[in-house]
Design an enzyme around this catalytic site. Structure first.
Site, PDB file in Angstrom:
ATOM      1  N   GLY A 252     103.656  52.419  99.550  1.00 49.55           N
ATOM      2  CA  GLY A 252     104.802  51.482  99.248  1.00 49.55           C
ATOM      3  C   GLY A 252     105.182  50.610 100.781  1.00 49.55           C
ATOM      4  O   GLY A 252     104.472  50.362 101.359  1.00 49.55           O
ATOM      5  N   SER A 253     106.368  50.040 100.687  1.00 51.95           N
ATOM      6  CA  SER A 253     106.752  49.427 101.569  1.00 51.95           C
ATOM      7  C   SER A 253     106.657  50.092 103.261  1.00 51.95           C
ATOM      8  O   SER A 253     106.843  51.416 103.218  1.00 51.95           O
ATOM      9  CB  SER A 253     107.979  48.876 101.721  1.00 51.95           C
ATOM     10  OG  SER A 253     109.147  50.079 101.360  1.00 51.95           O
ATOM     11  N   THR A 254     106.667  49.272 104.329  1.00 48.65           N
ATOM     12  CA  THR A 254     106.525  49.852 105.581  1.00 48.65           C
ATOM     13  C   THR A 254     107.803  50.591 105.777  1.00 48.65           C
ATOM     14  O   THR A 254     107.949  51.646 106.518  1.00 48.65           O
ATOM     15  CB  THR A 254     106.192  48.726 106.672  1.00 48.65           C
ATOM     16  OG1 THR A 254     104.891  48.375 106.385  1.00 48.65           O
ATOM     17  CG2 THR A 254     106.285  49.247 108.064  1.00 48.65           C
ATOM     18  N   CYS A 308      99.270  44.215  98.182  1.00 46.23           N
ATOM     19  CA  CYS A 308      99.538  44.343  99.793  1.00 46.23           C
ATOM     20  C   CYS A 308      98.580  43.675 100.765  1.00 46.23           C
ATOM     21  O   CYS A 308      98.669  43.421 101.794  1.00 46.23           O
ATOM     22  CB  CYS A 308      99.736  45.917 100.001  1.00 46.23           C
ATOM     23  SG  CYS A 308      98.401  46.873  99.484  1.00 46.23           S
ATOM     24  N   GLU A 405     106.145  40.147 105.329  1.00 44.42           N
ATOM     25  CA  GLU A 405     105.405  40.225 103.924  1.00 44.42           C
ATOM     26  C   GLU A 405     106.571  39.569 102.787  1.00 44.42           C
ATOM     27  O   GLU A 405     107.558  40.580 102.620  1.00 44.42           O
ATOM     28  CB  GLU A 405     105.254  41.691 103.803  1.00 44.42           C
ATOM     29  CG  GLU A 405     104.547  42.002 102.432  1.00 44.42           C
ATOM     30  CD  GLU A 405     104.006  43.352 102.191  1.00 44.42           C
ATOM     31  OE1 GLU A 405     105.033  44.153 102.438  1.00 44.42           O
ATOM     32  OE2 GLU A 405     102.799  43.491 102.021  1.00 44.42           O
TER      33      GLU A 405
END
Ligand code: ADP
Length: 501
Positions: A252-254, A308, A405
């Protein structure tokens, strides 16, 4: 089902199996049962092409996670799953891959409707990723081994190491590859004998629920795989905090990854985090610019840019800069946007309005900070959340669109003069997921490979993939690897055995 989704389906047609699946109420899959008795609030599964509702998905609770973890634990240590030999596990994994291939059209239709993915790409990539990954790890199930050791200890002992499954695995996956990412999380732990509690993203749960119908047919016994649908803050959090979940496998996202990683370490649970990226492509004066431009279709312009590892920053030698911009512009403008189920569609919508607004916000920032919008940069006038393939030139590394991103079909281009400058610019980012070098000079490529701060360096290609090759980032792109033999190690504990003789 909303009439807009119905008319999309009528226009392009779907299989009878897909119709039957969509018509049924959706339930979580726990301990080998679709949980039809649980009365839970629901969230609408929205088709991003039309904005219309497909069906409703139950919002699980922490109690559901607890039930699923108990089932997984029982399956792994006492139930039928614990009695599966390595060969039995191999056969179940292979059978599941076979069923995915047999039902490819149905899965692609479900995935495409739920996520907005163009069905052509979904069939060509997502379905193969899933089946190939199960097949690859099926082969590993029978090849788990420890080793004997000769020690210098003064008392005679037989000494060896033994590998054993780490325990119940909590898998949390995102919405950009609902099936593919989930399979990346499931195949390796199942191969070694772990059991799983998996949470799909709340907005893309359908393909996982369908996969469980196939997993039953493939022979996975109850409790081996459990799917708890719902929100990250509730279900995801309960998985991460559950004392009997030994290993967290997250994509998932950072930002969310940091929360998940901290929660896991606070109870000393293992965690693998596959997070964001802003992957550079570096094209030298001898690069094949035609090939690079075409490759954007399989990378930053694939899956509407929701990839990603997408090559989303392009550094080009100044002597080829204008040519690169012109050729990528032509590619971007040739991409056919359209309804996800249309076999002719190359790019579908992005996942939802929030994501569309976020991408358009980045585009506005790019313009405001002085980048030149070469093409795209806008939404389509449509009920769907489409964003035109976008290209920015005249960018500099300090711009937000170069650093952050965007997770959409947006490519930024920056010129450079020297090799040293190119490496410095490419590494000047918090992420380090992937990268590519474009040159005919393989000595130069080999010289640069160690210098690029990224988990993958591809030469003259961007975003290739195979289950044999590990995937995972450096820096804030993550901790640990998915795929390859490397991933198996994250699901195995090593036990040191000493037997005095
Ligand atoms: P995105 O920003 O791309 O939606 P996220 O990283 O927020 O990605 O989500 C990836 C997955 O993590 C989803 O399944 C989401 O529901 C889940 N998630 C979100 N917040 C949490 C949390 N606090 N704990 C565990 N999982 C979470």
């Amino acid at each position: 089902m909303d009439v807009k989704v119905q008319s999309l389906i009528e226009q392009f047609g779907i299989t009878e199996q897909t119709r039957e699946f969509l018509a049924k109420p959706k339930y979580m899959y726990i301990d080998g049962q679709f949980q039809s008795d649980l009365d839970r609030p629901t969230i609408a599964a929205i088709n991003p092409c039309t904005g219309g509702k497909i069906t409703e998905i139950p919002l699980g609770t922490a109690a559901d996670v607890d039930t699923a973890v108990k089932a997984a634990k029982h399956a792994m240590y006492k139930g039928e799953w614990s009695k599966f030999s390595p060969r039995d596990r191999e056969q179940a994994l292979r059978k599941l891959a076979e069923l995915i291939r047999e039902n490819a059209q149905t899965i692609a239709e479900i995935e495409s409707l739920d996520s907005g993915k163009a069905i052509s790409g979904c069939k060509a990539v997502d379905l193969n990723v899933a089946a190939n990954t199960f097949e690859y790890y099926a082969g590993w199930a029978t090849k788990i081994e420890g080793s004997t050791r000769d020690t210098s200890f003064p008392v005679d002992c037989v000494t060896y190491t033994r590998k054993q499954p780490v325990g119940v695995v909590g898998a949390i996956v995102p919405w950009n590859w609902p099936l593919g990412m989930a399979v990346w999380k499931m195949a390796a732990p199942l191969a070694v004998g772990c059991s799983i509690v998996l949470k799909p993203a709340e907005i893309t749960s359908l393909s996982m629920l369908y996969l469980m119908e196939l997993a039953e047919k493939a022979g996975f016994p109850k409790g081996a795989i459990n799917i708890v649908t719902g929100k990250g803050s509730v279900v995801g959090n309960a998985i991460v905090e559950h004392k009997d979940v030994s290993k967290i496998s997250f994509t998932g996202s950072t930002n969310t990854g940091k929360i998940v990683g901290q929660a896991a370490i606070s109870r000393v649970a293992h965690a693998t985090l596959e997070l964001g990226g802003k992957s550079p492509m570096i094209a030298f004066e001898d690069a094949d610019i035609d090939a690079l431009a075409k490759n954007t279709l399989g990378s930053v312009y694939f899956n509407a840019g929701q990839v990603c590892s997408a090559g989303s920053r392009l550094y080009v030698h100044r002597s080829r800069y204008d040519e690169a911009v012109a050729k990528i512009k032509a590619i971007a403008e040739g991409i056919k946007l359209g309804p996800c189920l249309d076999p002719e569609t190359v790019m579908g919508p992005v996942i939802n309005k929030t994501q569309q607004d976020s991408i358009l916000g980045f585009i506005e920032q790019g313009k405001a900070q002085g980048a030149t919008l070469v093409t795209g940069g806008e939404a389509l006038a449509s009920d769907g959340t489409f964003v035109r393939p976008t290209l920015f030139a005249d960018c500099t590394n300090d711009m937000t669109i170069v650093q952050e991103e965007i997770f959409g079909p947006v490519l930024v281009v920056i010129p450079f003069d020297t090799e040293e400058e190119a490496v410095e610019l490419a590494n000047d980012n918090i992420y380090g997921l992937a990268s590519s070098i474009w040159t005919k000079d393989l000595s130069r490529a080999n010289r640069l490979i160690p210098q690029i701060d990224a988990g993958a360096v591809w030469v003259n290609i961007h975003d290739p993939g195979d289950p044999a090759m590990p995937f995972g980032g450096f820096k804030q792109s993550g901790i640990g690897k998915d795929l390859g033999p490397e991933q198996l190690a994250y699901f195995l504990e090593t036990k040191s055995v000493w037997i005095k003789i």
